[in-house]
Design a protein around this motif. Structure first.
Motif, mmCIF file in Angstrom:
data_model
loop_
_atom_site.group_PDB
_atom_site.id
_atom_site.type_symbol
_atom_site.label_atom_id
_atom_site.label_comp_id
_atom_site.label_asym_id
_atom_site.label_seq_id
_atom_site.Cartn_x
_atom_site.Cartn_y
_atom_site.Cartn_z
ATOM 1 N N ASP B 199 -1.072 -4.627 -10.940
ATOM 2 C CA ASP B 199 -0.451 -5.752 -11.649
ATOM 3 C C ASP B 199 1.043 -5.434 -11.689
ATOM 4 O O ASP B 199 1.458 -4.452 -12.301
ATOM 5 C CB ASP B 199 -1.066 -5.829 -13.047
ATOM 6 N N ARG B 202 4.427 -5.327 -15.115
ATOM 7 C CA ARG B 202 5.031 -4.356 -16.017
ATOM 8 C C ARG B 202 6.127 -3.582 -15.305
ATOM 9 O O ARG B 202 6.771 -2.716 -15.891
ATOM 10 C CB ARG B 202 3.963 -3.381 -16.530
ATOM 11 N N TRP B 393 -2.765 -0.597 -17.718
ATOM 12 C CA TRP B 393 -3.252 -1.960 -17.577
ATOM 13 C C TRP B 393 -4.638 -2.128 -18.201
ATOM 14 O O TRP B 393 -5.272 -3.154 -18.045
ATOM 15 C CB TRP B 393 -3.296 -2.337 -16.096
#
Lengths: 615, 478, 281
Positions: B199, B202, B393
């Motif tokens: 992901d 961040r 995550w």
């Protein structure tokens, strides 16, 4: 023949009564009468082979739409892969309708599954087998009517389980219709290898059970329930084809069913028939046990290669009948036709290995399979020559039936000849799993079988419903389908030679395939045309139910026993118990009654009548 | 009625097959209409904001980053945005200019647009200038004469945002189905992958060669794209061209920065303007209108803009720093040969209380240390649902089984060194740089590389902790 | 209208033959970069396979034209006979025994010829005992397919800089690469093909090489690239959603270049991040 005489008096109690009732039906009141049957037992859980056949036909036509939509999804991806896909794209809204690659694998897997197991096999054996076998051999129904009903109703759990597969994670099984382990055996291997794969396998089992019931029934009916005088070599080729198909199914299906159960056991019970030890997929725990993935391929193809002929032989038989009738000429080489079908079936059992030429197989065994596979082209060639021989010197009626039948022959020539390439191991090594293979089996399964089925629908529709289908719409449907079909599938040969692998969600990331995009877009446009044309068939089918021209018993002036029955035949089929006097192909016979070019099998008349010689 | 319609249809179709054909083709074409657009989705937590705060965040993001199909090339971001950019060179005229390039990312091709970043043409509202060709001297020729002649030194971008546009197309083709349109690792194929795809939102990437406090450098991202992450579903994209790889990296950076901005905004606003906070404040005596007025005031001319700029500034700084030479881990010593002594020292370090590798990786380095079976806490201080270690995550991560010889961040000694020195970012794997000397880390690297080839016998356990070298010496002296 | 339908049926062979005729110049034919239309196989075995393909193509084309012409002819005559008012009846015939015998025996002979003619090529490709002498039990690399990439393992060098043989199990000296297979050109080479997970297939279209990688088996594959060049390597057996992603290359190198490549690989693999290593060179 003792079995025949027993049949004539009816093998089950109600038949004699039904014969009497049958007279009403010529007035066109629809199917069966009396007995206080409710709507449900007459039209839903009916044991009447005709109702069951029509049920099969309607179901398969519905499934044809489903399978066609899936196919168009595949085609769309290959033409405009990174753009919004209509309809299916709605599942991928955030991605702007761009489908994911696992969805693509699902599309072609389920397309093949639906088309093979829910369309082609049931439309041939289920729909036409059911409808035609008793009528063409002069029986009042199948040998086992309840079994027959069950064989239809086992289709629905299959459809239901395949449907569940669509609703599972990954939107459906996605390991290809061949479902090779380990992709299909390990739930971690792909999104579609979870429960979707289990439902798929269970659905497959139900299809198998359904076919098995049909197969047993057909064999028994054909052996035991022929009308007096209907010797084996007076049977229409359709019946021969159905008979041979039933035998094929009876011997091949148990293997698939067993393999399916073994795979289910591997997946759910922790057996390791197909799973070797120490395989780590998706960082799951390593597999244990010493299975062999190639075992599945042997078992699967031991069924699925004969299944290719299950998907073809009945159409061959029906086309023979239709060609002979539309050419007003006896079939050319009746017995060679029968023998070649038998040869195809026999050889069909020893050629399965040609699907595995690129797998790990003892090369000596591969050579054996190569010889048998090349030789199976021989009976197919003999059949083609005989069909052309049948048309040769005929008095052709260019109607929809003839057009579809000739398309069958023409397309089968292409599909058959392209098969020789892949029978040769070295050439197959190159074209295996390329679009050449896809082209080949679509020419056989669509080009041949489905055109045969389209013709057969047109041909026997009057017998089913007592009305003719529209010739104009039929011809238009044929024209569009024929153009669309060739436009879609012929270029696939070239794609295959150019090395384009099948089952690629995005082949164009390979520079050597990049230039094939234009051709793929052309093919997709043709496929859309072809897909839309099927609505003509559907419309024609539905509208003709009510608005088609009503017809008598024998609108085509054909010879078969079925044309002696009323249209549509009532419960018990024949108002007059049929007696068979000659073979089914005595068109334009000099012995026929004056002024007629057909000479029905039930017709006792004729100049200088004498027992027809067995040719 | 129906019957007559049917017959009319019959005659119509059979009479004019061409017309019918055209109608069918039109139907087919109609299928292609109604094209949907890909959309960025918002992160978790966005939904908890009060509706006004939601629309602020949404608009702020859309204004500065755009949508996937209409990406905004925001000059503030340290990203290669344009096909090329630079200052207008000597002797500009209305039909052609020379450019002193400050960056050249993609080849300049006919049909590219030109955008003026300063000078008189910046404000002109005319048609954009399209590149017609590049002449032999390298001057850019335009299709139409410019509205006015630019001055020497005016800043110009050729193919503005072209890198991002190209990157977005490639991303959609190769990456999107796992990493998601927004880089949120929520693509359609993501859900069943183990480990889950990265992901980006961040700004954290696991395998880097930068020090523990730094973001990933472009070279790190390029290495992952080229070599993949062995042992995971991130495949190697080795055959992408340099330009393709570059464009994808820039687009991934774009998504990371967008995600970080969103994360910061949602976190900041979540303190005072989440639905829960608003409810609490109303319970505390404030009125909804008062809160709304306060929020509107802050957004319109209040300190929100400043706060936003600061947020972006800090994000940008970190990404710029990650590509500075100081951020890169450079061992202070060359790797010593993997002698039995070095390996034995590494093994001792591995077993030491100090580094406590065994807590996660286990004594036999099978990745089965006690931590991998313990109940751990998540960021909010709650117990994680299943025992084991979790990353930033919230995904369960398994400590590496070092006996397999699969190294996700690469198998070069420097890769393993960087893993030990900088840790694996976003995971419980700590950074040992500064804690241990570079020589000690090299011993540990030598030990780790030797693990897959250790000869193991049943019953071997802790005794292997003894340096093997002593045995060798004893045998030799005997 | 009958003429229209006959024309439609005859359009199929015409268009089919036309498209095959123009295919090579339009790039719808074999992949490759040499030969008159760029579709020549890049390996001696590939050319033998192509020769077989062309032989079958010739036989099937003749059959195709023959049968389609026959079909067109019978349709044409049948249509004329079927015209209203022609009054002709169809020819009443149940077939001809002689014709059946002829058109069984002749195709049987041809088909048997096709089958037997291929035997030695099959043997050369697949029988281990028929593999070229140089490659017998001498794999140069282990290619491991996994979802969705090709991991390659080469043997490394011993202390004296001599190339070691490839061992079945990984060795500390082994060299690794991904999606980039490099082997010597102009000589037969053999690889060991494995898979880590599901079934894949090793496909070199320009060399006409294809072999499935079956879970649990290590399969030797040999081939020979004519010249030093870059070729496509891809997967040809459905291996999951990323089946199409297994894009790799096979680079054939001159023998010294191959060894140099391995040395470069070794240097890369030993890189310890300390820049002075580069300065010393």
């Amino acid at each position: 023949m003792s079995s025949i005489s027993s049949t004539a008096t009816g093998s089950h109690g109600s038949s004699v009564h039904d014969h009497v009732q049958g007279h009403d039906l010529t007035h066109g009141h629809g199917h069966g009468h009396g007995h206080g049957q409710s709507f449900i037992s007459k039209y839903v859980f009916s044991t009447d082979h005709k109702v069951i056949g029509i049920q099969f036909l309607c179901t398969t036509l519905l499934m044809l739409i489903v399978g066609g939509a899936l196919a168009l999804g595949v085609r769309w991806q290959l033409a405009w892969g990174m753009e919004t896909m209509p309809f299916f794209g709605l599942l991928f809204k955030t991605e702007g309708g761009q489908i994911s690659p696992d969805f693509y694998t699902m599309l072609f897997t389920m397309h093949a599954t639906v088309m093979i197991f829910l369309v082609i096999i049931p439309v041939l054996a289920g729909a036409f087998g059911n409808f035609l076998i008793p009528l063409m051999i002069g029986a009042d129904d199948m040998a086992f009517p309840v079994l027959n009903m069950l064989s239809y109703w086992f289709m629905w759990p299959a459809i239901g389980f395949f449907g569940l597969s669509f609703l599972s994670a990954g939107y459906g099984a996605a390991a290809g219709w061949t479902s090779y382990p380990l992709l299909s055996a390990l739930a971690e291997a792909a999104p579609g290898s979870g429960w979707a794969q289990n439902w798929w396998l269970i659905g497959l089992t139900f299809v198998g059970v359904s076919s098995m019931m049909g197969s047993v029934n057909y064999m028994t009916t054909i052996i035991n329930m022929r009308a007096p005088g209907m010797t084996l070599f007076r049977m229409p080729l359709t019946i021969w084809a159905m008979f041979i198909t039933a035998i094929l199914q009876a011997f091949a299906l148990p293997v698939l069913t067993a393999a399916g159960f073994m795979l289910v056991a591997d997946r759910l019970l922790g057996t390791c028939f197909f799973i070797p030890a120490g395989i780590i997929v998706n960082n799951a725990d390593p597999t244990v046990g010493g299975g062999q993935p190639l075992l599945w391929q042997h078992l699967f193809w031991f069924y699925s290669h004969p299944a290719v002929y299950i998907m073809l032989l009945p159409a061959m038989g029906m086309v023979s009948d239709m060609l002979s009738c539309m050419a007003r000429k006896p079939i050319f080489g009746y017995k060679p036709m029968v023998y070649s079908m038998a040869a195809i079936a026999g050889l069909g059992f020893i050629v399965w290995g040609h699907h595995m030429f690129t797998s790990g197989m003892n090369p000596a065994l591969g050579m054996t399979f190569m010889v048998s596979t090349v030789m199976i082209a021989l009976p197919s060639a003999v059949k083609v020559f005989n069909w052309i021989g049948t048309l040769w010197g005929g008095r052709l009626e260019f109607n929809t039936v003839l057009l579809n039948s000739v398309a069958f022959v023409s397309m089968f020539i292409i599909g058959g000849l392209s098969g020789i390439f892949m029978a040769a191991v070295p050439v197959d090594i190159y074209i295996h799993d390329t679009y050449f293979i896809v082209a080949h089996f679509h020419y056989v399964l669509f080009g041949a079988t489905l055109f045969g089925v389209f013709g057969a629908i047109q041909f026997w529709y009057p017998k089913m419903f007592g009305r003719m289908m529209s010739e104009r719409i039929g011809k238009l449907h044929f024209l569009l389908t024929f153009i669309g079909f060739n436009g879609t599938f012929f270029p696939m040969h070239l794609l295959g030679v150019a090395g384009m692998p099948r089952r690629y969600a995005n082949p164009y990331m390979y520079p050597y395939l990049n230039h094939l995009l234009d051709m793929n877009q052309f093919m997709t446009v043709c496929a859309i045309l072809m897909g839309l044309a099927q609505f003509l068939l559907l419309g024609n089918f539905l509208f003709s139910l009510k608005f088609g021209t009503p017809c008598g018993r024998n609108p085509w002036n054909a010879n078969g026993l079925e044309w002696a029955a009323p249209s549509p035949p009532g419960h018990g089929n024949f108002d007059v118990p049929p007696i068979c006097y000659r073979g089914p192909y005595e068109y334009s016979s000099p012995g026929a009654p004056e002024g007629e070019d057909h000479w029905m099998q039930t017709d006792p008349r004729g100049k200088g009548w004498k027992p027809p010689a067995e040719h | 009625m129906i019957r007559s319609v049917f017959h009319r249809l019959l005659t119509a179709v059979s009479g004019r097959p061409a017309a019918a054909l055209a109608a069918l083709v039109l139907c087919g074409a109609a299928q292609g209409c109604g094209r949907q657009e890909a959309q960025f989705t918002h992160r978790a937590g966005f939904e908890n904001l009060m509706p006004e705060a939601q629309s602020y965040v949404h608009e702020a993001l859309e204004q500065h980053f755009g949508t996937p199909t209409q990406v905004v090339a925001w000059e503030q971001l340290p990203i290669k945005l344009h096909a090329a950019a630079g200052a207008v060179g000597a002797a500009p005229d209305a039909r052609s200019i020379a450019v002193n390039y400050s960056q050249q990312n993609l080849p300049i091709e006919p049909g590219l647009q030109t955008a003026w970043l300063s000078g008189p043409l910046l404000q002109s509202q005319g048609d954009p200038a399209w590149v017609e060709a590049v002449d032999v001297a390298g001057r850019i020729m335009f299709e139409q004469p410019l509205a006015s002649v630019p001055a020497e030194g005016d800043r110009v971008a050729i193919g503005p945002g072209e890198v991002l546009r190209y990157g977005r197309v490639l991303y959609a083709e190769h990456c999107q189905h796992c990493h998601g349109v927004s880089g949120d690792a929520q693509g359609p194929t993501a859900s069943y992958l183990n480990p889950r795809p990265r992901d980006f939102r961040r700004g954290i990437f696991k395998f880097t060669t930068t020090t523990a406090s730094n973001r990933a450098s472009r070279a790190d991202l390029a290495r992952v794209i080229e070599n993949g992450v062995p042992g995971t579903y991130m495949p190697s994209f080795k055959l992408l061209s340099d330009a393709e790889s570059m464009a994808i990296i820039e687009y991934v950076l774009f998504l990371s920065m967008r995600g970080e901005v969103e994360y910061q905004l949602v976190t900041q606003l979540g303190n005072d303007y989440s639905n829960q906070a608003v409810k609490d404040r109303i319970d505390g005596g404030e009125t909804r209108k008062g809160i709304l007025d306060e929020f509107t005031g802050m957004v319109n001319g209040g300190d929100m803009q400043e706060q936003f700029n600061e947020t972006v500034e800090s994000i940008v700084t970190r990404w710029v720093e990650a590509n500075e030479p100081e951020a890169i881990i450079v061992p202070g010593a060359k790797r010593p040969p993997a002698t039995p002594e070095s390996i034995a020292r590494g093994r001792m370090l591995y077993l030491s209380q100090d580094l406590n590798c065994v807590a996660c990786h286990g004594e036999a380095a099978l990745g089965d240390g006690p931590q991998s079976y313990s109940i751990t806490k998540n960021a909010a201080g709650e117990d994680n649902p299943t025992p084991g270690l979790y990353d930033e995550w919230g995904n369960l991560v398994k400590p590496r089984n070092l006996t397999q010889g699969i190294y996700r961040g690469g198998r070069r000694p420097i890769d393993l060194f960087a893993r030990l020195h900088g840790g694996i970012k976003g995971t419980p794997m700590p950074a040992f740089g500064g804690k241990k000397t570079d020589e000690e880390l090299w011993d540990l690297v030598n030990y780790i590389l030797s693990v897959p080839f250790e000869v193991r016998h049943p019953g071997d356990g802790l005794k292997e902790a003894r340096p093997v070298v002593e045995d060798v010496e004893q045998v030799a002296t005997r | 209208m009958k003429k229209f339908w006959i024309a439609l049926f005859m359009l199929v062979p015409i268009l089919a033959l036309w498209s095959c005729y123009v295919a090579p110049e339009r790039g719808w034919w074999f992949p490759g970069t040499t030969g008159p239309y760029g579709g020549e196989a890049a390996s001696p075995m590939g050319r033998r396979i192509d020769d077989l393909f062309y032989m079958i193509l010739a036989i099937t084309t003749v059959t195709f034209i023959g049968t389609q012409l026959a079909l067109g002819y019978v349709l044409w005559t049948g249509a004329r006979r079927g015209d209203a008012g022609s009054g002709e009846k169809a020819w009443f015939s149940h077939g001809s025994h002689n014709l059946e015998v002829i058109w069984s025996i002749v195709p049987a002979g041809i088909l048997l010829f096709i089958a037997l003619y291929q035997m030695d090529v099959v043997a050369a490709i697949r029988f281990k005992s028929e593999f070229p002498e140089q490659v017998q039990n001498r794999p140069l690399a282990e290619v491991t397919a996994r979802q969705f990439e090709w991991r390659i393992r080469y043997p490394g060098f011993d202390a004296n800089g001599n190339l070691l043989p490839l061992m079945a199990d990984p060795q500390p000296t082994d060299l690794y690469a991904v999606n980039d297979l490099r082997l010597p050109a102009a000589q037969p080479v053999m690889i060991n093909l494995r898979t880590d997970d599901v079934q894949h297939a090793f496909f070199l279209p320009e060399l006409r090489v294809k072999q499935d990688a079956v879970p649990g088996l290590t399969i030797p594959v040999w081939f020979e690239a004519d010249r030093a060049d870059e070729f496509t390597l891809l997967c040809a057996e459905l291996c999951g959603w990323g089946h199409y992603k297994m894009r790799a290359r096979f680079v054939a190198l001159r023998e010294p270049d191959f060894l140099q490549y391995l040395r470069d690989l070794q240097a890369q693999q030993d890189y310890d991040g300390v820049p002075d290593a580069a300065d010393e060179e």
